[in-house]
Design an enzyme around this catalytic site. Sequence first.
Site, short mmCIF file in Angstrom:
data_model
loop_
_atom_site.label_atom_id
_atom_site.label_comp_id
_atom_site.label_asym_id
_atom_site.label_seq_id
_atom_site.Cartn_x
_atom_site.Cartn_y
_atom_site.Cartn_z
N ASP A 12 0.86 -1.22 0.00
CA ASP A 12 -0.03 0.14 -0.09
C ASP A 12 0.81 1.19 0.11
O ASP A 12 2.07 1.31 0.45
CB ASP A 12 -1.01 -0.11 1.08
CG ASP A 12 -2.00 0.86 1.01
OD1 ASP A 12 -2.30 1.44 -0.02
OD2 ASP A 12 -2.80 1.11 2.01
N HIS A 29 2.79 3.52 -8.90
CA HIS A 29 2.35 1.92 -9.35
C HIS A 29 3.63 1.41 -9.94
O HIS A 29 3.62 0.37 -9.85
CB HIS A 29 1.28 2.03 -10.51
CG HIS A 29 -0.06 2.65 -9.20
ND1 HIS A 29 -0.33 1.91 -8.01
CD2 HIS A 29 -1.07 3.33 -9.72
CE1 HIS A 29 -1.44 2.56 -7.71
NE2 HIS A 29 -1.97 3.32 -8.62
N LEU A 123 11.09 -20.16 -4.53
CA LEU A 123 10.03 -19.38 -3.92
C LEU A 123 8.53 -19.70 -4.62
O LEU A 123 8.42 -19.60 -5.79
CB LEU A 123 10.37 -17.93 -3.94
CG LEU A 123 9.19 -16.87 -3.41
CD1 LEU A 123 9.55 -17.01 -1.92
CD2 LEU A 123 9.71 -15.56 -3.83
C1 IPE Z 1 -5.51 -2.95 -0.50
O1 IPE Z 1 -5.19 -1.49 -0.48
C2 IPE Z 1 -5.45 -3.48 -1.77
C3 IPE Z 1 -4.33 -3.68 -2.50
C4 IPE Z 1 -3.29 -3.41 -1.86
C5 IPE Z 1 -4.38 -4.25 -3.71
P1 IPE Z 1 -6.12 -0.12 -0.91
O2 IPE Z 1 -5.45 1.14 -0.85
O3 IPE Z 1 -7.13 -0.17 -2.02
O4 IPE Z 1 -7.04 -0.17 0.41
P2 IPE Z 1 -7.89 0.62 1.30
O5 IPE Z 1 -8.94 1.28 0.44
O6 IPE Z 1 -7.07 1.82 1.97
O7 IPE Z 1 -8.61 -0.25 2.24
C1 IPE Z 2 -1.28 0.20 -3.57
O1 IPE Z 2 -1.03 1.68 -3.41
C2 IPE Z 2 -1.47 -0.03 -4.71
C3 IPE Z 2 -3.09 -0.51 -4.98
C4 IPE Z 2 -4.12 -0.66 -4.27
C5 IPE Z 2 -3.41 -1.08 -6.56
P1 IPE Z 2 -2.35 2.86 -3.52
O2 IPE Z 2 -2.88 2.92 -4.75
O3 IPE Z 2 -3.36 2.30 -2.60
O4 IPE Z 2 -1.65 4.04 -2.63
P2 IPE Z 2 -2.35 5.03 -1.87
O5 IPE Z 2 -2.64 4.07 -0.61
O6 IPE Z 2 -3.44 5.71 -2.31
O7 IPE Z 2 -1.35 5.83 -1.17
MG MG Z 3 -4.07 2.57 -0.79
#
Ligand code: IPE
Ligand code: IPE
Ligand code: MG
Length: 239
Positions: A12, A29, A123
């Site tokens: 995240d 990303h 792995l």
């Molecule tokens: C969880 O992250 C999903 C992934 C890491 C793929 P999100 O950023 O989407 O989750 P929320 O919305 O903060 O719970």
């Molecule tokens: C995690 O990073 C990747 C996905 C959930 C696809 P985020 O896109 O959730 O990044 P933040 O949490 O908004 O910073």
């Molecule tokens: Mg996120």
Amino acid sequence: MEIPRHVAIILDGNGRWAKSRNMPRNYGHVKGAANVEVICRAADDLGIKYLTVYLFSTENWRRSQDEVKALMKLFHSYTRTAIRQARENNMRCRVLGKEDELDDTLRKNLRELVESSRNNTGLNFQLAINYGSRDEIVRAVRKLSEDVKTGRIGDPSQITEETISSYLDTADIPDPDLLIRTSGEMRLSNYLMWQLSYAELYFTKTPWPAFSKKDLELAIEEYNRRTRRYGGLKKGEED
Ligand code: IPE
Ligand code: IPE
Ligand code: MG
């Protein structure tokens, strides 16, 4: 030091990491996808046998169309790279999630990734993509119900915890010992809810694109400081 057999990661913070650099979310990303390989290698080096990463949740379709489109495009190129990396690093890859909502190219790439790495012995790497625990349970219950209907399962009383595990996308994969979530949020966001029942939970403020081998080692050190319990008994003292 005890190395957890299975580490699950909620990667995240890609968007926030990019924003803090005055860059668009998609830059985060791209860097985040590149970091997945770094952490696969690190996990393998450290002796972790199973690594499961959350790449896209069933809820992530709610993001802006532009972001979803950019993510799918990134997954196209990422899966091509992963096919090569699996070969080079002897990784066996599996996919968790609802495949049928993904586009044809991505599905084809994911199948190729799974098929071409099937006999690899290094792995075990699971990609959770269009994955959600609740969706996984719905799909499992539907399949199970079909098997009761057709008589493959004779009586509902035969259904055990093991039966349910065997209908999940993670059938044959041991439950995670350690869950890591990067970037400060402390929730599961619909990730592996059945499988994480007894995992140790570790949260770090470090955003995913900056998460390094050193950070993984810190998580494992913390894991070693925990006294794992299972029903009130220390692990290993169950008998
Ligand atoms: C969880 O992250 C999903 C992934 C890491 C793929 P999100 O950023 O989407 O989750 P929320 O919305 O903060 O719970
Ligand atoms: C995690 O990073 C990747 C996905 C959930 C696809 P985020 O896109 O959730 O990044 P933040 O949490 O908004 O910073
Ligand atoms: Mg996120």
